[in-house]
Design an enzyme around this catalytic site. Structure first.
Site, PDB file in Angstrom:
ATOM      1  CE  LYS A  14      40.877 -28.042  45.745  1.00 46.86           C
ATOM      2  NZ  LYS A  14      42.101 -27.385  46.275  1.00 46.86           N
ATOM      3  NE  ARG A  89      37.891 -26.089  51.425  1.00 45.46           N
ATOM      4  CZ  ARG A  89      38.042 -25.645  50.180  1.00 45.46           C
ATOM      5  NH1 ARG A  89      37.222 -26.008  49.226  1.00 45.46           N
ATOM      6  NH2 ARG A  89      39.047 -24.857  49.909  1.00 45.46           N
ATOM      7  NE  ARG A 128      44.552 -19.116  42.778  1.00 49.01           N
ATOM      8  CZ  ARG A 128      43.917 -20.013  43.515  1.00 49.01           C
ATOM      9  NH1 ARG A 128      43.507 -21.142  42.982  1.00 49.01           N
ATOM     10  NH2 ARG A 128      43.711 -19.779  44.793  1.00 49.01           N
ATOM     11  NE  ARG A 160      40.812 -17.644  45.112  1.00 45.63           N
ATOM     12  CZ  ARG A 160      40.636 -18.958  45.223  1.00 45.63           C
ATOM     13  NH1 ARG A 160      40.469 -19.694  44.134  1.00 45.63           N
ATOM     14  NH2 ARG A 160      40.649 -19.556  46.395  1.00 45.63           N
ATOM     15  NE  ARG A 171      42.888 -20.384  50.468  1.00 47.17           N
ATOM     16  CZ  ARG A 171      43.365 -20.107  49.255  1.00 47.17           C
ATOM     17  NH1 ARG A 171      44.143 -19.054  49.079  1.00 47.17           N
ATOM     18  NH2 ARG A 171      43.064 -20.871  48.236  1.00 47.17           N
TER      19      ARG A 171
HETATM   20  P1  AP5 Z   1      44.628 -24.069  41.076  1.00 47.93           P
HETATM   21  O1  AP5 Z   1      44.289 -25.080  40.043  1.00 47.93           O
HETATM   22  O2  AP5 Z   1      43.913 -22.757  41.036  1.00 47.93           O
HETATM   23  O3  AP5 Z   1      44.562 -24.728  42.534  1.00 47.93           O
HETATM   24  P2  AP5 Z   1      43.312 -25.236  43.383  1.00 47.93           P
HETATM   25  O4  AP5 Z   1      43.673 -26.553  43.962  1.00 47.93           O
HETATM   26  O5  AP5 Z   1      42.039 -25.147  42.596  1.00 47.93           O
HETATM   27  O6  AP5 Z   1      43.367 -24.139  44.525  1.00 47.93           O
HETATM   28  P3  AP5 Z   1      42.254 -23.226  45.182  1.00 47.93           P
HETATM   29  O7  AP5 Z   1      43.006 -22.164  45.942  1.00 47.93           O
HETATM   30  O8  AP5 Z   1      41.235 -22.725  44.214  1.00 47.93           O
HETATM   31  O9  AP5 Z   1      41.603 -24.199  46.143  1.00 47.93           O
HETATM   32  P4  AP5 Z   1      40.989 -23.880  47.464  1.00 47.93           P
HETATM   33  O10 AP5 Z   1      40.605 -25.240  47.817  1.00 47.93           O
HETATM   34  O11 AP5 Z   1      41.761 -23.181  48.500  1.00 47.93           O
HETATM   35  O12 AP5 Z   1      39.944 -22.747  47.098  1.00 47.93           O
HETATM   36  P5  AP5 Z   1      38.393 -22.783  46.866  1.00 47.93           P
HETATM   37  O13 AP5 Z   1      38.089 -21.851  45.769  1.00 47.93           O
HETATM   38  O14 AP5 Z   1      37.899 -24.177  46.797  1.00 47.93           O
HETATM   39  O15 AP5 Z   1      46.219 -23.806  41.002  1.00 47.93           O
HETATM   40  C1  AP5 Z   1      46.827 -22.831  41.844  1.00 47.93           C
HETATM   41  C2  AP5 Z   1      47.935 -22.091  41.054  1.00 47.93           C
HETATM   42  O16 AP5 Z   1      48.977 -23.014  40.745  1.00 47.93           O
HETATM   43  C3  AP5 Z   1      47.467 -21.519  39.697  1.00 47.93           C
HETATM   44  O17 AP5 Z   1      48.132 -20.302  39.485  1.00 47.93           O
HETATM   45  C4  AP5 Z   1      47.917 -22.565  38.665  1.00 47.93           C
HETATM   46  O18 AP5 Z   1      48.207 -21.960  37.422  1.00 47.93           O
HETATM   47  C5  AP5 Z   1      49.174 -23.124  39.323  1.00 47.93           C
HETATM   48  N1  AP5 Z   1      49.365 -24.543  39.052  1.00 47.93           N
HETATM   49  C6  AP5 Z   1      48.411 -25.516  38.990  1.00 47.93           C
HETATM   50  N2  AP5 Z   1      48.974 -26.707  38.769  1.00 47.93           N
HETATM   51  C7  AP5 Z   1      50.329 -26.482  38.696  1.00 47.93           C
HETATM   52  C8  AP5 Z   1      51.461 -27.312  38.494  1.00 47.93           C
HETATM   53  N3  AP5 Z   1      51.333 -28.640  38.302  1.00 47.93           N
HETATM   54  N4  AP5 Z   1      52.705 -26.736  38.501  1.00 47.93           N
HETATM   55  C9  AP5 Z   1      52.846 -25.403  38.698  1.00 47.93           C
HETATM   56  N5  AP5 Z   1      51.804 -24.558  38.880  1.00 47.93           N
HETATM   57  C10 AP5 Z   1      50.563 -25.099  38.881  1.00 47.93           C
HETATM   58  O19 AP5 Z   1      37.864 -22.196  48.260  1.00 47.93           O
HETATM   59  C11 AP5 Z   1      38.028 -20.842  48.630  1.00 47.93           C
HETATM   60  C12 AP5 Z   1      37.311 -20.584  49.954  1.00 47.93           C
HETATM   61  O20 AP5 Z   1      35.895 -20.833  49.809  1.00 47.93           O
HETATM   62  C13 AP5 Z   1      37.729 -21.457  51.130  1.00 47.93           C
HETATM   63  O21 AP5 Z   1      38.871 -20.950  51.791  1.00 47.93           O
HETATM   64  C14 AP5 Z   1      36.458 -21.418  52.012  1.00 47.93           C
HETATM   65  O22 AP5 Z   1      36.372 -20.207  52.727  1.00 47.93           O
HETATM   66  C15 AP5 Z   1      35.344 -21.444  50.984  1.00 47.93           C
HETATM   67  N6  AP5 Z   1      34.899 -22.816  50.650  1.00 47.93           N
HETATM   68  C16 AP5 Z   1      34.967 -23.420  49.427  1.00 47.93           C
HETATM   69  N7  AP5 Z   1      34.487 -24.672  49.487  1.00 47.93           N
HETATM   70  C17 AP5 Z   1      34.109 -24.866  50.780  1.00 47.93           C
HETATM   71  C18 AP5 Z   1      33.549 -25.969  51.472  1.00 47.93           C
HETATM   72  N8  AP5 Z   1      33.300 -27.154  50.858  1.00 47.93           N
HETATM   73  N9  AP5 Z   1      33.293 -25.837  52.794  1.00 47.93           N
HETATM   74  C19 AP5 Z   1      33.530 -24.690  53.425  1.00 47.93           C
HETATM   75  N10 AP5 Z   1      34.071 -23.599  52.843  1.00 47.93           N
HETATM   76  C20 AP5 Z   1      34.352 -23.688  51.516  1.00 47.93           C
END
Ligand code: AP5
Length: 215
Positions: A14, A89, A128, A160, A171
């Protein structure tokens, strides 16, 4: 108007895809994960409240996140549209978002659901690294930075604390239980577009561009 949501499990890409979408469409990226991490780093009351949930890989309570997003959506830069990344979410978050948008005569245009299998997600997240200066996302094997601890901009790279295997698995469990029901929710509303998130980032980018426009 581009009122978009990027939906997908942790590590689906994402954040990676969001970077070019917001540039191509001239809209802001609203990442609740980034907003919560910034609050945690700044030590604000919100950050302190969110800290334990995030470290454990659990969701921060709905009322906290809904308030944060509602406030952000009222800012002027969201007038031409926005890209929500990591929100909603849960079904209650999606309901609250729909009500907030309706109050302003708006509604979600497209929900892009990026689909990737769990084992690939674990590999992506454990490798990552994120730049602490410019927020660029790297992967040690799939998109390697110039050095394991430095970004191209010179900033230090962060592993992270929720990208440890046990927390990643937690997660993913939380995603399947609480977030994946949103796929059927938005499918019923006729706004869901599924995108295969496997393959290299540029390959995924082309698939996403077919759905949202841009290149
Ligand atoms: P990346 O693009 O970083 O993946 P992402 O989908 O953004 O993953 P996140 O871990 O950031 O999402 P998340 O939803 O768990 O975390 P968030 O910060 O929202 O890609 C991942 C890796 O893969 C990178 O190294 C990249 O280079 C590689 N990659 C990408 N595409 C690729 C491909 N095609 N091929 C190979 N490699 C690739 O949330 C964190 C925490 O915050 C949650 O756990 C929760 O506690 C809290 N939180 C956030 N939002 C909410 C909400 N709405 N409600 C409640 N709690 C929340």
């Amino acid at each position: 108007m581009h009122d978009l949501i990027l939906l997908g499990p942790p590590g689906a890409g994402k954040g990676t895809q969001a970077r070019w979408i917001v540039e191509a469409l001239g809209i802001p990226q609203i990442s609740t994960g980034d907003m919560l991490r910034a609050a945690r780093k700044a030590g604000t009351p919100l950050g302190k409240q969110a800290d334990a949930f995030m470290t454990a890989g659990k969701l921060v309570p709905d009322e906290v996140v809904v308030g944060l997003v509602a406030e952000r959506l009222r800012e002027a830069d969201c007038t031409p549209g926005f890209l929500l990344d990591g929100f909603p979410r849960t079904i209650p978050q999606a309901g609250a978002l729909g009500e907030e948008l309706a109050r302003h005569g708006r509604k979600i245009g497209t929900v892009v659901a990026i689909e990737v299998d769990d084992e690939a997600l674990v590999k992506r997240l454990s490798g990552r690294r994120t730049c602490t200066a410019c927020n660029r996302i790297w992967h040690l094997a799939f998109d390697p930075p110039p050095s394991p601890d430095r970004c191209a901009c010179g900033g230090a790279l962060l592993h992270r604390d929720d990208d440890k295997e046990e927390t990643i698995r937690n997660r993913l469990r939380v995603y399947h239980e609480q977030t994946s029901p949103l796929i059927a929710y938005y499918e019923r509303q006729g706004v869901l577009r599924r995108v295969d998130g496997s393959g290299a980032p540029d390959v995924v980018r082309k698939r996403v561009a077919e759905v949202v426009g841009g290149k």
